[in-house]
Every structure is written in C-alpha cells, then in structure tokens.
Design an enzyme around this catalytic site. Structure first.
Site, PDB file in Angstrom:
ATOM      1  CE  LYS A 199      -3.853  -2.405   2.132  1.00 52.25           C
ATOM      2  NZ  LYS A 199      -4.628  -2.777   3.313  1.00 52.25           N
ATOM      3  CD  GLN A 221      -3.708  -4.352   6.472  1.00 54.48           C
ATOM      4  OE1 GLN A 221      -3.830  -3.297   5.863  1.00 54.48           O
ATOM      5  NE2 GLN A 221      -3.996  -5.510   5.926  1.00 54.48           N
ATOM      6  CG  ASP A 241      -9.950   0.017   4.865  1.00 57.36           C
ATOM      7  OD1 ASP A 241      -9.589  -0.301   3.724  1.00 57.36           O
ATOM      8  OD2 ASP A 241      -9.618  -0.610   5.888  1.00 57.36           O
TER       9      ASP A 241
END
Ligand code: GUN
Length: 283
Positions: free
Chosen positions: A53, A97, A120
């Site tokens: 990422k 995460q 997200d």
C-alpha cells in the site's frame, strides 16, 4: 473454451495513472494527499499488504506514513492514535490494517475513524451510504472488483451475480455494489447447503470465502465470469485463490488469477479513495 485472463496488474496500473492526474491537480493547488496506515503486531501477511500500500502511494506521489504498534498495545492507545490522525491536516485517509489482536475491538476502532478520512469505507456511516446508493468511499476490494468488470466491459445489469462470502470487508459490500448496478444478486457462504447448485446459476461468480480451491470447474456454468478474491497461503508456501484456476479457466469466459487479479486493484482503489478524500476536503 479457455477463459480470458483478467490482468489485475495492468488494470491497477491504468487506474493509478488515471488518479495520479487528479493528485497532480491537487498538488498544483498546494494540497498533497496523505494516507496513514495503522498496523498492530507483526502478522507477516498484514506487513506485506501494508508495504504494498505504501509503495503504491509513493508511485503516485502521495504522502504516506505507517504507525506500527506492538501486539500488546491497549485499545485505548490505538484509539488515541486514530484520534491524533483524525486531527492531523496532512492526513486525508486513515486505514487500520485488519485483523487486529483479539483484545482490541475492531468495530470500536473503525467507528473512531473520522468519516471524511475513512478511505477503507468500513465505518458504519460509509457502509450505510453504500446501502442507500450514495457511496462515498466504497470498500477497496469490492470497489476494485467493480472497476475490473468495467475495464473489461463486462455487463452487470440484469446478470445473475453470486457472491460467495459474507465478510464486512468484501462479501456484504460487494453484493450491495452489484445490486446498485442492477444485477440480480445472491449471497452464499462456504456453509451454504449444496453450494454447487447455486454457483452453477452464476453469470458472474465472485468468491471471497478464504477456502483454497472451494470452486471447481464442475461448479460453474460455461462462459461465466469468475472473480477470485481469495488469497490463501498453502503449506508449500505458495499462494492460491478460492478457485481452482487450472480447472476453471477451461470453462469460464473470464477469470482473475491469484496473485495478479483482485489484489493489485484493492491497493489501486485505496490510492483512489485517498485522493478522493483530499479532493472532497479541499472543494
Ligand atoms: N486486511 C485485509 N484486507 C484489508 C482491507 O481491505 N482493509 C483493512 N483495513 N485491512 C485489511
């Protein structure tokens, strides 16, 4: 018939280039989009995803930072970190995460992320916006799948799409996004009785069950579009999807490989959502 292989690496590159132009326009106005990733513990798979990422952010010229926290960090400390990032003007997107260690309530952490920075797309508000068809930050993996279908000119409207998997990150938002495009949508899980009877009906089959080789050639209809979201590490160290690629590619119309299918798209859409967050805040 042998399926067309959907090249997620090439499509993700095209998507990143498209969004780089938008980031460049922001930079001209003195705005540098920034992403912060919070990672807890040292799960090797999570560490690899986060590295990828950050690499994608560098490629597009975004600001990025990683906040590494030890496995035994308290929930309170993670919440404090998120709050600090919420008020940091250099940060437009925050990603925590997953998975988090068991002693930390992931839902509580996700709800603490500012809705405007939830790139997200997992905050209740953003999931709710998806339900009403007013999506703001679509969750990156299903967003990436929709983008793959669009790039391949695969029609969705009126098609029977079957999603195998009901996770909050992939299965549920995937079904909503397909529904929004007027697909007829069914959701199955790895526990569905006689899964094959369902999957055989799919014009578009999206598999996100986390079970290697769950879907075999006898479970799909000729010419189906098969999108494999699974990433499973096998005992020999190799990666495999949820679909038996070798068998299914002889029967499907389109298929995504693992690796090189959906994975790179998830990262490209995170970059897209981060730039979109910076655009929204600077309008
Ligand atoms: N872990 C695996 N996939 C994802 C994702 O898309 N977002 C987050 N936050 N964690 C993940």
């Amino acid at each position: 018939m042998s399926a067309k292989i959907i090249d997620g690496v090439a499509i993700a590159k095209a998507v990143r280039e498209e969004w780089k132009h938008r980031a460049d326009k922001l930079k001209v106005r003195g705005i540098l989009p920034g992403l912060a990733v919070v990672i807890v513990g040292d799960n090797p798979a999570s560490s690899m995803y986060v590295r990828n990422k950050i690499k994608a952010c560098h490629e597009v010229g975004l600001h990025s930072e990683v906040h590494d926290m030890p496995e035994d960090v308290t929930e309170e400390m993670v919440l404090r970190q998120v709050e600090e990032l919420n008020s940091n003007p250099k940060i437009h997107g925050i990603l925590v995460q997953l998975p988090l260690p068991k002693h930390i309530d992931a839902n509580k952490i996700i709800e603490a992320i500012s809705v405007e920075k939830d790139v997200d797309g997992l905050h209740l508000y953003n999931l709710g916006a998806l339900v009403t068809g007013n999506q703001v930050f679509p969750p990156c993996t299903p967003y990436g799948v929709m983008c793959l279908l669009e790039h391949m000119n695969i029609p969705v409207e009126g098609q029977h799409a079957i999603v195998v998997g009901r996770s909050n990150i992939v299965g549920k938002p995937m079904a909503l996004m397909l529904l929004q495009k007027n697909a007829t949508v069914s959701i199955c899980t790895s526990k569905t009785r006689d899964l094959k009877q369902h999957t055989l009906q799919a014009d578009i089959l999206i598999v996100a069950a986390g079970k290697p080789k769950l879907i075999t050639a006898n479970m799909i209809k000729d010419g189906a579009v098969v999108i494999d979201v699974g990433i499973n590490r096998l005992d020999d160290g190799s990666l495999a999807g949820d679909v038996d690629f070798q068998g299914v590619k002889e029967k499907a119309g389109y298929i995504t490989p693992v690796p090189g299918g959906v994975g790179p798209m998830t990262i490209a859409m995170l970059v897209a959502n981060t730039i979109s967050a910076a655009e929204r805040i600077s309008r």
